[in-house]
Design a protein around this motif. Structure first.
Motif, short mmCIF file in Angstrom:
data_model
loop_
_atom_site.label_atom_id
_atom_site.label_comp_id
_atom_site.label_asym_id
_atom_site.label_seq_id
_atom_site.Cartn_x
_atom_site.Cartn_y
_atom_site.Cartn_z
N ILE A 1 0.84 -1.21 0.00
CA ILE A 1 0.00 0.00 0.00
C ILE A 1 0.87 1.25 0.00
CG2 ILE A 1 -1.69 1.31 1.34
CD1 ILE A 1 -2.87 -1.33 2.27
N ASP A 2 1.90 1.24 0.82
CA ASP A 2 2.80 2.40 0.88
C ASP A 2 3.46 2.65 -0.47
OD1 ASP A 2 2.08 2.55 3.50
OD2 ASP A 2 3.93 1.69 4.30
N ASP A 3 3.96 1.59 -1.09
CA ASP A 3 4.62 1.75 -2.38
C ASP A 3 3.63 2.19 -3.47
OD1 ASP A 3 6.92 1.00 -1.15
OD2 ASP A 3 6.96 -1.03 -1.96
N ALA A 4 2.42 1.62 -3.43
CA ALA A 4 1.41 1.99 -4.41
C ALA A 4 1.04 3.46 -4.28
CB ALA A 4 0.17 1.11 -4.25
N PHE A 5 1.01 3.95 -3.07
CA PHE A 5 0.69 5.37 -2.86
C PHE A 5 1.81 6.25 -3.42
CE2 PHE A 5 0.34 9.31 -0.50
CZ PHE A 5 -1.02 9.57 -0.58
#
Length: 368
Positions: free
Chosen positions: A302-306
């Motif tokens: 999720i962090d990387d996708a953001f």
């Protein structure tokens, strides 16, 4: 038989004194709403209201009767009589002979219509009674008058009072509380109300043919009254509010599960909304992935996708799958040591063929 059960069959009889014109209606109940409705239907059948109505001393009409004292009428029946403009004349105590005409009518119905009649279901009694009145009871030559009731009625109906503009409301009214299953019970049968009225007090108006339910003066449900037993009746629109509440609670729970997956989850959710995507679908899929993959990996995805501004459950799934796929280790470089490949002997090329080709070309040019 009534549906899946059986009930005691009753019938109401009203006879006009002069013509002997008779009205008959079958019921499976003798409660107040039926008592009033049967008389109401009789007045409509005759097309008018008589000046006087003689009745038994049944509780629906007379609450108390003592010899030498004026009868105490049932307030509801007295109100009904005032509405239609007739006078109640109760029979004397233990003097059924005073209404011999109607008693004879009762016996006539039993002996002529009901004797040997096979009744497959109560619902057939209404058309049977109507047909019998039209073709037998009111067109026969009466034993006492020597004439047909339908013929004498042509003279008698002029003495009847006109029907009021508005019919009397015969409903029996009860204040009840809807159950948690948003139902009210009438005569062992359960009828639905809108789901938002679960546990709320409502007003039930019982008619012979219908059940009307009110809340704060507004009609919220109308059911066809059933005389079966222990049946459940639900209108299609009534559970919609409950289903919507349950769906809302389920979606809220799903969102809470998503928000705890990462510190960036709330911002990720807002970005999904701003892009007008099917937000719940993406959240549902991401939460499902958290049940398959370790929480740390989902959080990182999720962090990387953001960071990469990639807002979809498919991108999260690709990251998780890629990072959990085992990487291939590089193999060692193997140098062959076979002598037949390392010790090669290559013959020297014969370059003389190029000199021979050049000499031939020069001879050709001289000849030309």
């Amino acid at each position: 038989p009534v549906g899946s059960t059986t009930r005691r069959l009753s019938f109401f009889v009203m006879v006009l004194c002069n013509s002997r014109m008779i009205y008959v209606e079958f019921t499976v109940s003798q409660t107040m709403e039926h008592f009033l409705a049967c008389q109401q239907h009789a007045f409509c059948f005759f097309g008018g209201v008589p000046q006087k109505v003689m009745v038994d001393n049944l509780k629906s009409a007379v609450l108390k009767r003592a010899i030498g004292q004026a009868p105490i009428f049932n307030p509801r029946y007295l109100d009904f009589a005032n509405h239609y403009g007739f006078t109640i004349v109760p029979c004397g105590i233990r003097k059924g002979n005073e209404k011999g005409r109607v008693e004879s009518g009762v016996g006539y119905v039993k002996k002529n219509l009901l004797s040997g009649l096979d009744i497959p279901d109560f619902k057939v009694m209404k058309p049977i009674a109507e047909h019998w009145l039209e073709t037998v009871a009111n067109v026969r030559v009466h034993r006492e008058t020597g004439k047909k009731p339908v013929d004498l009625f042509e003279q008698e109906k002029a003495s009847l009072q006109p029907l009021p503009v508005e019919a009397y409301d015969v409903a029996v009214i009860n204040q009840v509380r809807a159950s948690r299953q948003f139902r009210v019970t009438v005569d062992t049968n359960r009828y639905s109300v809108p789901a938002q009225l679960s546990g709320v007090g409502v007003t039930v108006r019982q008619y012979p043919d219908r059940i009307c339910i009110y809340h704060e003066g507004n009609l919220v449900a109308r059911h066809v009254r059933s005389y079966d037993r222990r049946q459940d009746f639900e209108l299609p629109d009534h559970p919609k509010e409950l289903l919507a509440q349950r769906r809302k609670a389920r979606d809220q729970k799903l969102l809470m599960r998503f928000l705890v997956l990462s510190d960036k989850a709330e911002a990720y959710y807002q970005q999904l909304n701003e892009r007008r995507l099917n937000t719940l679908h993406h959240i549902r899929q991401i939460v499902a992935l958290s049940e398959i993959y370790p929480l740390e990996q989902v959080q990182r995805a999720i962090d990387d996708a953001f960071i990469f501004q990639a807002f979809s459950c498919e991108y999260i799934a690709n990251l998780l799958e890629h990072r959990t796929r085992p990487a291939r280790e590089s193999g060692a470089l193997h140098v062959t040591r076979r002598s037949d490949l390392l010790d090669l002997t290559i013959a020297q090329p014969n370059l003389g063929i190029y000199d021979y080709s050049i000499m031939e070309d020069e001879d050709d040019n001289k000849g030309n």
